[in-house]
Design a protein around this motif. Structure first.
Motif, short mmCIF file in Angstrom:
data_model
loop_
_atom_site.label_atom_id
_atom_site.label_comp_id
_atom_site.label_asym_id
_atom_site.label_seq_id
_atom_site.Cartn_x
_atom_site.Cartn_y
_atom_site.Cartn_z
N HIS A 100 0.82 -1.22 0.00
CA HIS A 100 0.00 0.00 0.00
C HIS A 100 0.84 1.26 0.00
O HIS A 100 0.33 2.36 0.21
CB HIS A 100 -0.97 -0.01 1.19
N GLU A 101 2.14 1.13 -0.24
CA GLU A 101 3.01 2.31 -0.18
C GLU A 101 3.43 2.75 -1.58
O GLU A 101 3.60 1.92 -2.48
CB GLU A 101 4.29 1.99 0.61
N THR A 102 3.61 4.07 -1.74
CA THR A 102 4.10 4.62 -3.01
C THR A 102 5.55 5.04 -2.80
O THR A 102 5.87 5.72 -1.81
CB THR A 102 3.25 5.85 -3.40
N TYR A 103 6.42 4.66 -3.73
CA TYR A 103 7.84 5.03 -3.66
C TYR A 103 8.21 5.84 -4.90
O TYR A 103 7.97 5.39 -6.02
CB TYR A 103 8.72 3.77 -3.58
N ILE A 104 8.76 7.03 -4.67
CA ILE A 104 9.20 7.89 -5.77
C ILE A 104 10.72 7.77 -5.85
O ILE A 104 11.42 8.10 -4.89
CB ILE A 104 8.82 9.38 -5.52
N ARG A 105 11.21 7.32 -6.99
CA ARG A 105 12.66 7.12 -7.17
C ARG A 105 13.25 6.34 -5.98
O ARG A 105 14.35 6.65 -5.49
CB ARG A 105 13.39 8.46 -7.32
#
Ligand SMILES: CC(C)(COP(=O)(O)OP(=O)(O)OC[C@H]1O[C@@H](n2cnc3c(N)ncnc32)[C@H](O)[C@@H]1OP(=O)(O)O)[C@@H](O)C(=O)NCCC(=O)NCCS
Length: 260
Positions: A16-21
Motif C-alpha cells: 500500500h506504499e508509493t515510492y518515488i525514485r
C-alpha cells in the motif's frame, strides 16, 4: 522473463506504499520542498543544499511575466470562450514555442554543444549571425541592455557554486554578439536557466519541462482570474480599432458560381 510493454523507473507501488525514485512518498511529504521533489523526480536523486536553492530560484524566476505573453493571451482567450480551468491552462502551455519558453530547450542544446565544441565562441556566433538564425536564449522584446532575471540568477549561480563553463559560455556569447553586431542581444531568462540547468547536469531535452513547471502556477492564476473576474467572451478584439483587413475588397461572386 519477457520485457513488459510499459516500463518506468520513476514510481513504484509496494503493497500500500508509493515510492518515488525509491523513496517512500510519505517520507518526502513534510520533509522536501516542492523544488527538491521536482529535482528528485527529474534527476532520480535528492539534491544537496545548493542544488535545492538553485532549483527554487529558477522556478520562481519564471513564475509569471504579465498578461501580454502569447501563453497568457492563449490561456485567457480560451477560458473566455467558456472553458474550464484545465482547458485554459493547457492552451497556455501549448503556446510555449521556440520564441517563448520553448527557447529553453534549444538554449540548453546550444550551450551544451557549444561548451563541448572545438569551435571558438566567435566562430559559433558568426555562423548564426551570418545565416540570420536566432541564437536560442538570447534577445528579448523588452530588455535591451540586460535581463534583470538573468542578472539575479547569475549572481545566485556564483553564490551556490554553479557558475561554471556553461554559464561562462553563455555570457561570452552575449559579449561576442555585441562585438560582432554592435548591438546588445541580452542573455534572457530562458538562456540563463538553460546555462544553470546545464551546469547542474540536466539533459537539454528537459528544457521545456523547466519552463512548464515554473510557469504553470502563473497560468493557473491568470485563468482563475479570467474565469472569476471577467465576463465570458470578453477576450475578443475590437475589430475596428485593433485589427486591419489586408485582403481583397468586397467583390461579386462570378455568375457561373451562382446557383440561387
Ligand atoms: C525574443 C525575440 C523574439 C525578440 O525579438 P525582437 O524583439 O525582434 O528583437 P530585437 O528587435 O531586439 O532584435 C534586434 C536585432 O537583433 C536580432 N536578434 C534578436 N534576437 C536574436 C538572437 N537570439 N540571435 C541573433 N540575433 C538576434 C534581430 O534579428 C535584430 O536584428 P537586426 O537589427 O539586424 O534586424 C528574439 O530575440 C528571439 O527569437 N530570441 C531567441 C528565442 C528566445 O530566446 N526566446 C525567449 C525570449 S524570453
Amino acid at each position: 522473463m519477457a520485457e513488459k510493454k510499459w516500463r518506468t523507473a520513476i514510481t513504484q507501488h509496494v503493497e500500500h506504499e508509493t515510492y518515488i525514485r525509491g523513496y517512500r512518498l510519505l517520507d518526502l511529504v513534510g520533509n522536501l520542498s516542492f523544488a527538491q521533489a521536482i529535482y528528485l523526480i527529474l534527476k532520480g536523486e535528492l539534491p544537496n543544499e545548493a542544488e535545492s536553492k538553485m532549483m527554487e530560484a529558477m522556478f520562481v524566476s519564471v513564475i509569471d511575466h504579465g498578461i501580454a505573453p502569447p501563453s497568457v493571451i492563449a490561456a485567457r482567450a480560451v477560458a473566455s470562450g467558456g472553458n474550464s480551468l484545465n482547458v485554459g491552462v493547457a492552451a497556455g502551455v501549448m503556446a510555449f514555442g521556440s520564441a517563448h519558453g520553448g527557447a529553453l530547450e534549444d538554449a540548453m542544446k546550444f550551450i551544451q554543444e557549444g561548451v563541448k565544441s572545438d569551435k571558438s565562441v566567435s566562430e559559433i556566433v558568426s555562423e548564426y549571425l551570418s545565416q540570420k538564425k536566432p541564437i536560442p536564449g538570447f534577445g528579448h522584446r523588452y530588455y535591451k541592455e540586460f535581463d534583470p532575471r538573468t542578472k539575479r540568477l547569475m549572481e545566485l549561480a556564483k553564490e551556490y557554486g554553479f557558475y561554471g563553463p556553461h554559464c561562462e559560455f553563455a555570457q561570452q556569447v552575449e559579449e561576442e554578439i555585441y562585438k560582432q553586431k554592435g548591438k546588445r542581444i541580452v542573455l534572457n531568462v530562458d538562456g540563463a536557466i538553460a546555462a544553470v540547468a546545464s551546469e547542474m547536469g540536466f539533459d537539454w531535452r528537459l528544457g521545456k519541462g523547466f519552463f512548464i513547471i515554473g510557469r504553470v502556477p502563473g497560468l493557473v492564476a491568470h485563468v482563475y482570474e479570467e474565469l472569476t473576474t471577467e465576463r465570458p467572451f470578453s477576450k475578443r478584439l475590437n475589430e475596428k480599432e485593433e485589427t486591419e483587413y489586408t485582403g481583397v475588397p468586397p467583390r461579386e461572386l462570378p455568375e457561373e458560381f451562382k446557383k440561387v
